[in-house]
Design a protein around this motif. Structure first.
Motif, PDB file in Angstrom:
ATOM      1  N   THR A  19      -4.578 -24.808  16.726  1.00 16.51           N
ATOM      2  CA  THR A  19      -4.553 -23.391  16.404  1.00 16.51           C
ATOM      3  C   THR A  19      -5.346 -22.435  17.219  1.00 16.51           C
ATOM      4  OG1 THR A  19      -5.716 -24.734  14.454  1.00 16.51           O
ATOM      5  CG2 THR A  19      -6.394 -22.345  14.376  1.00 16.51           C
ATOM      6  N   GLU A  20      -5.686 -23.099  18.139  1.00 14.79           N
ATOM      7  CA  GLU A  20      -6.249 -22.208  19.667  1.00 14.79           C
ATOM      8  C   GLU A  20      -5.007 -21.359  20.483  1.00 14.79           C
ATOM      9  OE1 GLU A  20      -8.656 -22.659  24.160  1.00 14.79           O
ATOM     10  OE2 GLU A  20      -8.485 -24.578  22.113  1.00 14.79           O
ATOM     11  N   THR A  21      -3.381 -22.532  20.593  1.00 17.03           N
ATOM     12  CA  THR A  21      -2.810 -21.769  20.751  1.00 17.03           C
ATOM     13  C   THR A  21      -1.713 -20.971  20.216  1.00 17.03           C
ATOM     14  OG1 THR A  21      -1.319 -23.768  20.297  1.00 17.03           O
ATOM     15  CG2 THR A  21      -2.245 -24.258  22.626  1.00 17.03           C
ATOM     16  N   ALA A  22      -2.293 -21.052  18.391  1.00 16.74           N
ATOM     17  CA  ALA A  22      -1.293 -20.088  18.084  1.00 16.74           C
ATOM     18  C   ALA A  22      -1.758 -19.033  18.477  1.00 16.74           C
ATOM     19  CB  ALA A  22      -1.178 -20.321  16.747  1.00 16.74           C
ATOM     20  N   LEU A  23      -3.614 -18.667  18.428  1.00 18.10           N
ATOM     21  CA  LEU A  23      -4.687 -17.653  18.602  1.00 18.10           C
ATOM     22  C   LEU A  23      -4.638 -16.781  20.279  1.00 18.10           C
ATOM     23  CD1 LEU A  23      -7.326 -18.735  16.768  1.00 18.10           C
ATOM     24  CD2 LEU A  23      -5.498 -17.370  15.289  1.00 18.10           C
ATOM     25  N   VAL A  24      -4.248 -17.751  20.899  1.00 16.55           N
ATOM     26  CA  VAL A  24      -3.646 -17.052  22.347  1.00 16.55           C
ATOM     27  C   VAL A  24      -2.093 -16.081  21.969  1.00 16.55           C
ATOM     28  CG1 VAL A  24      -3.577 -17.617  24.502  1.00 16.55           C
ATOM     29  CG2 VAL A  24      -5.327 -18.688  23.200  1.00 16.55           C
ATOM     30  N   ARG A  25      -1.701 -17.040  21.792  1.00 14.67           N
ATOM     31  CA  ARG A  25      -0.155 -16.383  21.744  1.00 14.67           C
ATOM     32  C   ARG A  25      -0.017 -15.014  21.142  1.00 14.67           C
ATOM     33  NH1 ARG A  25       5.212 -17.507  22.304  1.00 14.67           N
ATOM     34  NH2 ARG A  25       6.570 -15.847  21.459  1.00 14.67           N
ATOM     35  N   PHE A  26      -0.981 -15.049  19.004  1.00 15.16           N
ATOM     36  CA  PHE A  26      -1.538 -14.489  18.633  1.00 15.16           C
ATOM     37  C   PHE A  26      -1.408 -12.824  19.299  1.00 15.16           C
ATOM     38  CE2 PHE A  26      -3.786 -11.817  16.208  1.00 15.16           C
ATOM     39  CZ  PHE A  26      -3.172 -10.763  15.396  1.00 15.16           C
ATOM     40  N   GLN A  27      -2.441 -13.284  20.103  1.00 11.45           N
ATOM     41  CA  GLN A  27      -3.647 -11.974  20.495  1.00 11.45           C
ATOM     42  C   GLN A  27      -2.812 -11.369  21.754  1.00 11.45           C
ATOM     43  OE1 GLN A  27      -6.719 -13.747  23.241  1.00 11.45           O
ATOM     44  NE2 GLN A  27      -8.099 -11.086  22.660  1.00 11.45           N
ATOM     45  N   ASN A  28      -2.061 -11.863  22.703  1.00 11.84           N
ATOM     46  CA  ASN A  28      -1.264 -11.847  23.551  1.00 11.84           C
ATOM     47  C   ASN A  28      -0.170 -10.625  23.091  1.00 11.84           C
ATOM     48  OD1 ASN A  28       0.147 -11.520  26.209  1.00 11.84           O
ATOM     49  ND2 ASN A  28       2.435 -12.297  24.812  1.00 11.84           N
ATOM     50  N   ASP A  29       0.919 -11.170  21.785  1.00 11.42           N
ATOM     51  CA  ASP A  29       1.853 -10.224  20.980  1.00 11.42           C
ATOM     52  C   ASP A  29       1.067  -9.492  20.103  1.00 11.42           C
ATOM     53  OD1 ASP A  29       3.489 -12.176  22.300  1.00 11.42           O
ATOM     54  OD2 ASP A  29       3.886 -13.256  20.311  1.00 11.42           O
ATOM     55  N   MET A  30      -0.087  -9.594  19.741  1.00 12.14           N
ATOM     56  CA  MET A  30      -0.169  -7.886  19.546  1.00 12.14           C
ATOM     57  C   MET A  30      -1.392  -6.715  20.471  1.00 12.14           C
ATOM     58  SD  MET A  30      -3.753  -7.787  17.191  1.00 12.14           S
ATOM     59  CE  MET A  30      -5.414  -7.975  18.539  1.00 12.14           C
ATOM     60  N   LEU A  31      -1.049  -7.824  21.258  1.00  8.98           N
ATOM     61  CA  LEU A  31      -2.163  -6.227  22.699  1.00  8.98           C
ATOM     62  C   LEU A  31      -0.489  -5.785  23.182  1.00  8.98           C
ATOM     63  CD1 LEU A  31      -4.445  -8.312  24.548  1.00  8.98           C
ATOM     64  CD2 LEU A  31      -4.957  -6.608  23.068  1.00  8.98           C
ATOM     65  N   CYS A  32       0.557  -6.937  23.564  1.00 10.15           N
ATOM     66  CA  CYS A  32       1.646  -6.135  23.612  1.00 10.15           C
ATOM     67  C   CYS A  32       2.371  -4.982  22.833  1.00 10.15           C
ATOM     68  CB  CYS A  32       2.569  -7.497  23.658  1.00 10.15           C
ATOM     69  SG  CYS A  32       2.600  -8.195  25.617  1.00 10.15           S
ATOM     70  N   ALA A  33       2.479  -4.982  21.391  1.00  8.52           N
ATOM     71  CA  ALA A  33       2.709  -4.928  20.650  1.00  8.52           C
ATOM     72  C   ALA A  33       2.082  -3.142  20.686  1.00  8.52           C
ATOM     73  CB  ALA A  33       2.113  -5.198  19.169  1.00  8.52           C
ATOM     74  N   ILE A  34       0.704  -3.170  20.774  1.00  6.89           N
ATOM     75  CA  ILE A  34      -0.052  -2.398  20.705  1.00  6.89           C
ATOM     76  C   ILE A  34       0.218  -1.396  21.972  1.00  6.89           C
ATOM     77  CG2 ILE A  34      -2.295  -1.257  20.928  1.00  6.89           C
ATOM     78  CD1 ILE A  34      -3.509  -3.703  18.778  1.00  6.89           C
ATOM     79  N   ASP A  35      -0.085  -2.042  23.282  1.00  5.69           N
ATOM     80  CA  ASP A  35       0.930  -0.828  24.290  1.00  5.69           C
ATOM     81  C   ASP A  35       1.601  -0.329  23.818  1.00  5.69           C
ATOM     82  OD1 ASP A  35      -1.463  -2.461  25.743  1.00  5.69           O
ATOM     83  OD2 ASP A  35      -0.355  -3.704  26.486  1.00  5.69           O
ATOM     84  N   ASN A  36       2.986  -1.101  23.599  1.00  2.00           N
ATOM     85  CA  ASN A  36       4.504  -0.350  22.603  1.00  2.00           C
ATOM     86  C   ASN A  36       4.068   0.847  22.074  1.00  2.00           C
ATOM     87  OD1 ASN A  36       5.751  -1.873  25.382  1.00  2.00           O
ATOM     88  ND2 ASN A  36       5.408  -3.391  23.951  1.00  2.00           N
ATOM     89  N   ASN A  37       3.074   0.976  21.546  1.00  2.00           N
ATOM     90  CA  ASN A  37       2.875   1.268  20.125  1.00  2.00           C
ATOM     91  C   ASN A  37       3.160   0.849  19.165  1.00  2.00           C
ATOM     92  OD1 ASN A  37       1.588   4.253  21.380  1.00  2.00           O
ATOM     93  ND2 ASN A  37       3.287   4.439  22.376  1.00  2.00           N
ATOM     94  N   GLU A  38       3.606  -0.300  18.974  1.00  2.00           N
ATOM     95  CA  GLU A  38       4.529  -0.770  17.686  1.00  2.00           C
ATOM     96  C   GLU A  38       2.961  -1.616  16.849  1.00  2.00           C
ATOM     97  OE1 GLU A  38       6.011  -4.156  19.001  1.00  2.00           O
ATOM     98  OE2 GLU A  38       7.866  -3.427  19.764  1.00  2.00           O
ATOM     99  N   SER A  39       3.588  -1.275  15.259  1.00  2.00           N
ATOM    100  CA  SER A  39       2.823  -1.238  13.932  1.00  2.00           C
ATOM    101  C   SER A  39       1.894  -3.153  14.193  1.00  2.00           C
ATOM    102  CB  SER A  39       2.726  -0.617  12.580  1.00  2.00           C
ATOM    103  OG  SER A  39       3.064   0.405  12.531  1.00  2.00           O
ATOM    104  N   VAL A  40       0.997  -3.625  14.358  1.00  2.00           N
ATOM    105  CA  VAL A  40       0.494  -4.658  14.048  1.00  2.00           C
ATOM    106  C   VAL A  40       0.251  -5.027  12.673  1.00  2.00           C
ATOM    107  CG1 VAL A  40      -0.320  -6.404  14.670  1.00  2.00           C
ATOM    108  CG2 VAL A  40       0.072  -4.900  16.046  1.00  2.00           C
TER     109      VAL A  40
END
Length: 138
Positions: A19-40
Motif C-alpha cells: 500500500t505504501e509503495t502504491a501511495l508513493v507512486r500515486f502521489q508522484n503521478d498526481m503531482l506530475c499530472a498537476i505540473d502538466n496541467n492535467e486533470s486528476v
C-alpha cells in the motif's frame, strides 16, 4: 504469445510492493499530472466484498478477448464459475441451495487472480492495491 497478465500498476500480491509503495507512486503521478496541467480524479472504493461482485459473463469475455483463453481452458473456467452453489446452515437447519450468479471462488488460489483479471481496464492508467484503486483518465 504474451497476454500481459503482470499488471504494471498492481501492488497487491507482488514482491516489494505494498500500500505504501502504491501511495508513493500515486502521489508522484498526481503531482506530475498537476505540473502538466492535467486533470486528476481520485476515486476511493470500499471493495471489502469485491470478490462477490465479479460478473461471470464479463470475466469470461475478458479471459477470451483480452487474455487469449479459449477452447477447453475457457470451458473449464466457465464450469468453475457457473456450477457453484451456496447454502446457509445454522444450528442444524439448512437453507435451500442457490446458484451463485456472481463472484469468484474465495479461499482458492485462482480467486484473487480472477478478480484482478475482471478489473482489466484498457483506456486509463491506474494503481491498484487490495482496498484502493486509483485511476488517471486521459
Amino acid at each position: 504469445m504474451s497476454h500481459h497478465l503482470d499488471e504494471t500498476f498492481q501492488s497487491a500480491y507482488k514482491n516489494f510492493h505494498s500500500t505504501e509503495t502504491a501511495l508513493v507512486r500515486f502521489q508522484n503521478d498526481m503531482l506530475c499530472a498537476i505540473d502538466n496541467n492535467e486533470s486528476v480524479i481520485l476515486l476511493l472504493l470500499d471493495l471489502s466484498a469485491a470478490f462477490d461482485t465479479v460478473d461471470h459473463s464479463i470475466l469470461l469475455s475478458r479471459l477470451r478477448d483480452h487474455f487469449g483463453v479459449n477452447g477447453t481452458a475457457l470451458a473449464w473456467f466457465e464450469s468453475l464459475l457457473t456450477s457453484r452453489k451456496q447454502f446457509v446452515q445454522v444450528n442444524g437447519c439448512r437453507s435451500t441451495q442457490r446458484s451463485l450468479e456472481r463472484g469468484v471462488p474465495q479461499g482458492s488460489v485462482l480467486g484473487p487472480l480472477l478478480y484482478l483479471l475482471s478489473l482489466y481496464i484498457t483506456h486509463c492508467r491506474y494503481h491498484q492495491v487490495p482496498q484502493i484503486t486509483v485511476s488517471f483518465i486521459r
